[in-house]
Design a protein around this motif. Structure first.
Motif, short mmCIF file in Angstrom:
data_model
loop_
_atom_site.label_atom_id
_atom_site.label_comp_id
_atom_site.label_asym_id
_atom_site.label_seq_id
_atom_site.Cartn_x
_atom_site.Cartn_y
_atom_site.Cartn_z
N LYS A 1 0.80 -1.22 0.00
CA LYS A 1 0.00 0.00 0.00
C LYS A 1 0.84 1.27 0.00
O LYS A 1 0.35 2.33 -0.38
CB LYS A 1 -0.95 0.02 1.20
CG LYS A 1 -2.09 -0.97 1.05
CD LYS A 1 -3.06 -0.86 2.21
CE LYS A 1 -4.30 -1.70 1.94
NZ LYS A 1 -5.28 -1.60 3.04
N HIS A 2 2.10 1.18 0.42
CA HIS A 2 2.93 2.38 0.56
C HIS A 2 4.16 2.41 -0.34
O HIS A 2 4.89 3.41 -0.33
CB HIS A 2 3.36 2.54 2.02
CG HIS A 2 2.22 2.83 2.93
ND1 HIS A 2 1.47 1.83 3.53
CD2 HIS A 2 1.65 3.99 3.31
CE1 HIS A 2 0.52 2.39 4.26
NE2 HIS A 2 0.60 3.70 4.13
N ASN A 3 4.40 1.37 -1.08
CA ASN A 3 5.56 1.35 -1.97
C ASN A 3 5.04 1.11 -3.39
O ASN A 3 4.62 0.00 -3.74
CB ASN A 3 6.52 0.24 -1.54
CG ASN A 3 7.78 0.20 -2.38
OD1 ASN A 3 7.72 0.22 -3.60
ND2 ASN A 3 8.92 0.14 -1.72
N TYR A 4 5.09 2.15 -4.20
CA TYR A 4 4.52 2.09 -5.54
C TYR A 4 5.11 0.95 -6.38
O TYR A 4 4.37 0.24 -7.06
CB TYR A 4 4.73 3.43 -6.26
CG TYR A 4 4.28 3.39 -7.69
CD1 TYR A 4 2.92 3.43 -8.00
CD2 TYR A 4 5.19 3.29 -8.74
CE1 TYR A 4 2.48 3.38 -9.32
CE2 TYR A 4 4.76 3.24 -10.05
CZ TYR A 4 3.41 3.28 -10.34
OH TYR A 4 2.99 3.22 -11.63
N LEU A 5 6.42 0.74 -6.32
CA LEU A 5 7.04 -0.31 -7.14
C LEU A 5 6.60 -1.71 -6.70
O LEU A 5 6.35 -2.57 -7.55
CB LEU A 5 8.56 -0.19 -7.10
CG LEU A 5 9.12 1.05 -7.79
CD1 LEU A 5 10.63 1.12 -7.63
CD2 LEU A 5 8.73 1.10 -9.26
#
Length: 82
Positions: free
Chosen positions: A67-71
């Protein structure tokens, strides 16, 4: 006891939702019954993918990363889209 991180996709607007749960089947039923605030306007939902973990802490950490790391999120969802 196992814990799960899961990916749902709305049939209504094709958006994705990532969550974690101990009882995956029951959790997906709750989503599709409209009991989950963040997805109730997006039902019906399909379970697209899930991962299994031995502790709740592992599942929560994986959910947080997705949810918090786009990659990480892109890789997780991308395996479905590609």
């Amino acid at each position: 006891i196992m814990f799960y991180v899961y990916l749902l996709q709305s049939k209504k607007d094709k958006t994705f939702y990532i969550g974690q749960a101990e009882n995956l089947e029951e959790r997906v039923k709750r989503h599709n019954s409209g009991y989950v605030f963040s997805t109730k306007k997006k039902i019906p939902l399909d379970l697209i993918r899930h991962e299994q973990y031995t502790t709740r802490e592992e599942a929560r950490w994986r959910e947080y990363l997705l949810k918090h790391n786009y990659l990480e999120k892109k890789k997780f969802i991308g395996t479905i889209i590609d």
